[in-house]
Design an enzyme around this catalytic site. Structure first.
Site, PDB file in Angstrom:
ATOM      1  N   ARG A 208      49.494  36.418  28.740  1.00  0.00           N
ATOM      2  CA  ARG A 208      49.662  37.585  28.265  1.00  0.00           C
ATOM      3  C   ARG A 208      50.801  37.153  27.096  1.00  0.00           C
ATOM      4  O   ARG A 208      51.775  36.445  28.050  1.00  0.00           O
ATOM      5  CB  ARG A 208      49.796  39.116  29.477  1.00  0.00           C
ATOM      6  CG  ARG A 208      48.828  39.412  29.707  1.00  0.00           C
ATOM      7  CD  ARG A 208      47.863  40.162  28.720  1.00  0.00           C
ATOM      8  NE  ARG A 208      46.581  40.978  28.536  1.00  0.00           N
ATOM      9  CZ  ARG A 208      45.238  40.467  29.096  1.00  0.00           C
ATOM     10  NH1 ARG A 208      45.431  39.313  28.346  1.00  0.00           N
ATOM     11  NH2 ARG A 208      44.459  41.587  29.270  1.00  0.00           N
ATOM     12  N   GLU A 237      50.841  41.723  20.180  1.00  0.00           N
ATOM     13  CA  GLU A 237      49.432  41.759  19.406  1.00  0.00           C
ATOM     14  C   GLU A 237      49.445  43.217  19.181  1.00  0.00           C
ATOM     15  O   GLU A 237      49.637  43.840  19.267  1.00  0.00           O
ATOM     16  CB  GLU A 237      48.388  41.286  20.345  1.00  0.00           C
ATOM     17  CG  GLU A 237      48.556  39.521  20.631  1.00  0.00           C
ATOM     18  CD  GLU A 237      47.310  39.473  22.327  1.00  0.00           C
ATOM     19  OE1 GLU A 237      46.464  40.548  22.183  1.00  0.00           O
ATOM     20  OE2 GLU A 237      47.823  37.992  22.264  1.00  0.00           O
ATOM     21  N   HIS A 254      43.802  35.727  20.695  1.00  0.00           N
ATOM     22  CA  HIS A 254      43.246  35.569  22.346  1.00  0.00           C
ATOM     23  C   HIS A 254      42.526  36.114  22.620  1.00  0.00           C
ATOM     24  O   HIS A 254      41.416  37.376  22.520  1.00  0.00           O
ATOM     25  CB  HIS A 254      43.783  37.870  22.453  1.00  0.00           C
ATOM     26  CG  HIS A 254      44.406  37.439  23.681  1.00  0.00           C
ATOM     27  ND1 HIS A 254      44.467  38.974  24.036  1.00  0.00           N
ATOM     28  CD2 HIS A 254      43.782  37.608  24.933  1.00  0.00           C
ATOM     29  CE1 HIS A 254      44.764  39.421  25.359  1.00  0.00           C
ATOM     30  NE2 HIS A 254      43.346  38.475  25.838  1.00  0.00           N
ATOM     31  N   TYR A 258      36.887  34.338  25.716  1.00  0.00           N
ATOM     32  CA  TYR A 258      35.941  35.113  24.909  1.00  0.00           C
ATOM     33  C   TYR A 258      34.770  34.497  24.804  1.00  0.00           C
ATOM     34  O   TYR A 258      33.785  34.372  23.744  1.00  0.00           O
ATOM     35  CB  TYR A 258      35.902  35.415  22.796  1.00  0.00           C
ATOM     36  CG  TYR A 258      36.519  36.954  22.613  1.00  0.00           C
ATOM     37  CD1 TYR A 258      37.495  37.352  24.408  1.00  0.00           C
ATOM     38  CD2 TYR A 258      36.634  37.654  21.627  1.00  0.00           C
ATOM     39  CE1 TYR A 258      37.649  38.773  23.810  1.00  0.00           C
ATOM     40  CE2 TYR A 258      37.501  38.701  21.830  1.00  0.00           C
ATOM     41  CZ  TYR A 258      37.600  39.326  22.969  1.00  0.00           C
ATOM     42  OH  TYR A 258      38.638  40.431  21.920  1.00  0.00           O
TER      43      TYR A 258
HETATM   44  N1  LIG Z   1      43.975  34.586  27.440  1.00  0.00           N
HETATM   45  C1  LIG Z   1      42.705  35.554  27.649  1.00  0.00           C
HETATM   46  O1  LIG Z   1      41.531  35.666  26.983  1.00  0.00           O
HETATM   47  C2  LIG Z   1      43.002  35.993  28.785  1.00  0.00           C
HETATM   48  C3  LIG Z   1      41.467  35.998  29.990  1.00  0.00           C
HETATM   49  C4  LIG Z   1      40.863  36.363  31.301  1.00  0.00           C
HETATM   50  C5  LIG Z   1      42.937  36.700  31.302  1.00  0.00           C
HETATM   51  N2  LIG Z   1      43.875  36.657  31.026  1.00  0.00           N
HETATM   52  C6  LIG Z   1      44.953  36.988  31.901  1.00  0.00           C
HETATM   53  O2  LIG Z   1      45.182  36.178  32.212  1.00  0.00           O
HETATM   54  C7  LIG Z   1      45.672  36.510  33.393  1.00  0.00           C
HETATM   55  C8  LIG Z   1      45.310  36.095  35.157  1.00  0.00           C
HETATM   56  O3  LIG Z   1      44.159  36.456  35.070  1.00  0.00           O
HETATM   57  P1  LIG Z   1      43.431  36.147  36.453  1.00  0.00           P
HETATM   58  O4  LIG Z   1      42.238  36.344  36.487  1.00  0.00           O
HETATM   59  O5  LIG Z   1      42.921  34.475  37.168  1.00  0.00           O
HETATM   60  O6  LIG Z   1      44.469  36.684  37.607  1.00  0.00           O
HETATM   61  P2  LIG Z   1      44.603  37.187  38.777  1.00  0.00           P
HETATM   62  O7  LIG Z   1      45.052  38.778  39.273  1.00  0.00           O
HETATM   63  O8  LIG Z   1      43.345  36.809  39.431  1.00  0.00           O
HETATM   64  O9  LIG Z   1      45.877  35.768  39.559  1.00  0.00           O
HETATM   65  C9  LIG Z   1      47.006  36.199  38.323  1.00  0.00           C
HETATM   66  C10 LIG Z   1      48.101  34.885  39.734  1.00  0.00           C
HETATM   67  O10 LIG Z   1      49.226  35.616  39.695  1.00  0.00           O
HETATM   68  C11 LIG Z   1      50.009  35.381  40.319  1.00  0.00           C
HETATM   69  N3  LIG Z   1      51.231  36.320  40.175  1.00  0.00           N
HETATM   70  C12 LIG Z   1      51.885  36.885  39.640  1.00  0.00           C
HETATM   71  N4  LIG Z   1      53.121  37.082  39.574  1.00  0.00           N
HETATM   72  C13 LIG Z   1      53.556  35.702  39.120  1.00  0.00           C
HETATM   73  C14 LIG Z   1      54.353  35.580  39.386  1.00  0.00           C
HETATM   74  N5  LIG Z   1      55.545  35.705  39.576  1.00  0.00           N
HETATM   75  N6  LIG Z   1      54.719  33.326  39.395  1.00  0.00           N
HETATM   76  C15 LIG Z   1      53.929  33.205  39.614  1.00  0.00           C
HETATM   77  N7  LIG Z   1      52.394  33.933  39.800  1.00  0.00           N
HETATM   78  C16 LIG Z   1      52.229  34.818  39.367  1.00  0.00           C
HETATM   79  C17 LIG Z   1      49.435  36.509  41.155  1.00  0.00           C
HETATM   80  O11 LIG Z   1      50.218  36.286  42.508  1.00  0.00           O
HETATM   81  C18 LIG Z   1      47.617  35.769  40.848  1.00  0.00           C
HETATM   82  O12 LIG Z   1      47.762  35.288  42.333  1.00  0.00           O
HETATM   83  C19 LIG Z   1      45.022  38.779  34.161  1.00  0.00           C
HETATM   84  O13 LIG Z   1      45.637  39.286  34.492  1.00  0.00           O
HETATM   85  C20 LIG Z   1      45.199  38.542  32.061  1.00  0.00           C
HETATM   86  O14 LIG Z   1      46.191  38.524  31.558  1.00  0.00           O
HETATM   87  C21 LIG Z   1      43.842  36.334  29.950  1.00  0.00           C
HETATM   88  O1  LIG Z   2      42.300  39.868  30.795  1.00  0.00           O
HETATM   89  C1  LIG Z   2      41.139  39.886  30.227  1.00  0.00           C
HETATM   90  O2  LIG Z   2      39.779  39.605  30.140  1.00  0.00           O
HETATM   91  C2  LIG Z   2      41.440  38.862  28.774  1.00  0.00           C
HETATM   92  O3  LIG Z   2      42.675  38.750  28.070  1.00  0.00           O
HETATM   93  C3  LIG Z   2      39.983  39.480  27.700  1.00  0.00           C
HETATM   94  O4  LIG Z   2      39.305  38.730  26.863  1.00  0.00           O
HETATM   95  C4  LIG Z   2      40.969  41.087  27.065  1.00  0.00           C
HETATM   96  O5  LIG Z   2      40.072  40.779  25.396  1.00  0.00           O
HETATM   97  P1  LIG Z   2      39.848  41.991  24.855  1.00  0.00           P
HETATM   98  O6  LIG Z   2      40.210  43.454  25.868  1.00  0.00           O
HETATM   99  O7  LIG Z   2      41.679  42.130  24.520  1.00  0.00           O
HETATM  100  O8  LIG Z   2      38.966  41.988  23.945  1.00  0.00           O
END
Ligand SMILES: NC(=O)c1ccc[n+]([C@@H]2O[C@H](COP(=O)([O-])OP(=O)(O)OC[C@H]3O[C@@H](n4cnc5c(N)ncnc54)[C@H](O)[C@@H]3O)[C@@H](O)[C@H]2O)c1
Ligand SMILES: O=C(O)[C@H](O)[C@H](O)COP(=O)(O)O
Length: 383
Positions: A208, A237, A254, A258
């Site tokens: 994020r 964003e 972002h 996708y």
């Molecule tokens: N860019 C994108 O399109 C996209 C897509 C999917 C997810 N995401 C983001 O990625 C994040 C992670 O996804 P996920 O499925 O692995 O989540 P998840 O909840 O499975 O894992 C997150 C991990 O981060 C750890 N964590 C929490 N605080 C922390 C800290 N201060 N330092 C280090 N580790 C810490 C947690 O213990 C956990 O193991 C989501 O919360 C989402 O915001 C972005």
């Molecule tokens: O948290 C997620 O799954 C991702 O950040 C996801 O790709 C966000 O996409 P949006 O909901 O903004 O379309």
């Protein structure tokens, strides 16, 4: 039942067929008045779901077709007895595809041969970070992981301190955005921590935006001692700091999560939760609905270097430079007086081209057994 759903949730019609009426809405602009007849609300990350959106509406079920949940006031929903579901892990493979693609491009930029011996620091080892660690290790990288919540819970990985992780050749962020609790991640990478990064390092953020203090990052970049930066997520964003974009090596809107598979799995997971909440079974899976990929197979000559084959296969499936070029073009057009920046950013996301994951591509002839091993490690099917 009446379902109000973000217009950017693919295949929803098929997944909720027979449950009631579906009304599509722009998630960024959704207001309470649009929910006055809604029983269920299905959103993506662009809709803040809280008391000000839902109080006084008949909504009893909220689903977000995303992994992240920082846009949802879950404690408030719990207090109201409103059911809630998200889609944990739905697009983890897609984000891993993005990160491997970025690292593979970086290796070429630094004229390094493959992932072997590269040190990669992963911050957050959940669904995304955990899957990334497995792929990187299988590709020969040396991985260090910082995840204090998992470490305190006694999870099995060998953990490192954040400082040790920030000393790796590549640092990739995969935490949720949190502002409370024992390990909040808001501005986890502040100016002091950003100062520790040097010119031979790559920083990737596809977690994020606000996990990095974007103003501090802008202040850190620009000189000869700057790290290389790839950002998929941005503070504020859909209006990222455009000066920061100028200093990023790769800048994408972002879209790391996708892939078509990732988005459709997100739809399936919230639709399944809605069916369960209604006491029904979802009769469909994403796999049954996905179209045939445009490219299904690839073959390599036996004399190609295995690391070259991995790079080519990754790029054939997804090249992050395409999204970088689209974002920069859209921002240039916006600053030349076209669309507002936020509309341009959201437009790229709404009209995202079909992208398929490595698992959709079968490698028919591999460059030796090492090539086959590395291509499988990157997520491709090997026939
Ligand atoms: N860019 C994108 O399109 C996209 C897509 C999917 C997810 N995401 C983001 O990625 C994040 C992670 O996804 P996920 O499925 O692995 O989540 P998840 O909840 O499975 O894992 C997150 C991990 O981060 C750890 N964590 C929490 N605080 C922390 C800290 N201060 N330092 C280090 N580790 C810490 C947690 O213990 C956990 O193991 C989501 O919360 C989402 O915001 C972005
Ligand atoms: O948290 C997620 O799954 C991702 O950040 C996801 O790709 C966000 O996409 P949006 O909901 O903004 O379309």
């Amino acid at each position: 039942m009446h379902i109000v759903a973000d217009e950017n949730i693919p295949l929803l019609g098929a997944f909720v067929e027979g449950l009631g009426t579906v009304e599509r809405a722009n998630g960024r602009r959704l207001t309470r008045s649009q929910l006055m007849n809604a029983d269920a609300l299905l959103v993506r990350s662009v809709t803040s779901v809280n008391e000000s959106l839902l109080a006084g509406t008949p909504v009893r079920f909220v689903g977000t077709a995303t992994i992240g949940t920082d846009h949802v006031d879950i404690p408030w929903l719990e207090r109201q007895g409103i059911a809630f579901a998200s889609a944990p892990g739905c697009n983890a493979s897609s984000v891993v595809q993005y990160v491997l693609g970025v690292i593979s491009l970086y290796l070429r930029r630094c004229q390094r041969e493959g992932f072997e011996g590269l040190t990669v620091g992963v911050v957050g080892a959940g669904n995304v970070g955990g899957a990334l660690v497995g792929r990187l290790q299988a590709l020969g990288a040396r991985v260090r992981v910082s995840d204090p919540p998992r470490q305190s819970a006694g999870a099995g990985l060998p953990f490192a301190s954040l400082e040790q992780v920030l000393a790796c050749d590549v640092v990739s962020l995969h935490t949720p955005l949190t502002t409370t609790g024992e390990c909040p991640t808001h501005h986890l990478l502040n100016s002091d921590r950003l100062a520790s990064l040097g010119p031979n390092q790559l920083l990737i953020n596809s977690g994020r935006g606000a996990v990095i203090d974007n103003r501090a990052l802008l202040a850190r970049l620009g000189g000869t001692q700057s790290p290389t930066v790839a950002l998929d997520v941005w503070e504020h964003e859909p209006e990222p700091l455009t000066e920061l974009l100028d200093h990023c090596w790769l800048a994408t809107p972002h879209i790391a999560g996708y892939s078509l598979e990732g988005k459709c799995r997100g739809t399936e997971m919230v639709a399944r939760a809605l069916h369960l909440w209604l006491g029904r079974q979802l009769p469909l899976t994403t796999e049954e609905l996905l179209p045939e990929p445009p490219v299904t197979a690839m073959a390599f000559a036996p004399d190609i270097e295995p690391v070259e084959a991995v790079h080519r296969a990754l790029m054939a499936c997804y090249d992050p430079r395409d999204d970088d070029a689209r974002l920069r073009r859209a921002v240039d057009q916006a600053s030349a007086g076209g669309l507002a920046l936020g509309q341009a950013f959201d437009g790229l996301r709404r009209n995202y081209p079909v992208r398929r994951e490595p698992g959709s591509l079968k490698i028919q002839s591999t460059p030796g057994s090492d090539g086959g091993r590395l291509l499988a490690a990157a997520g491709f099917q090997i026939s």
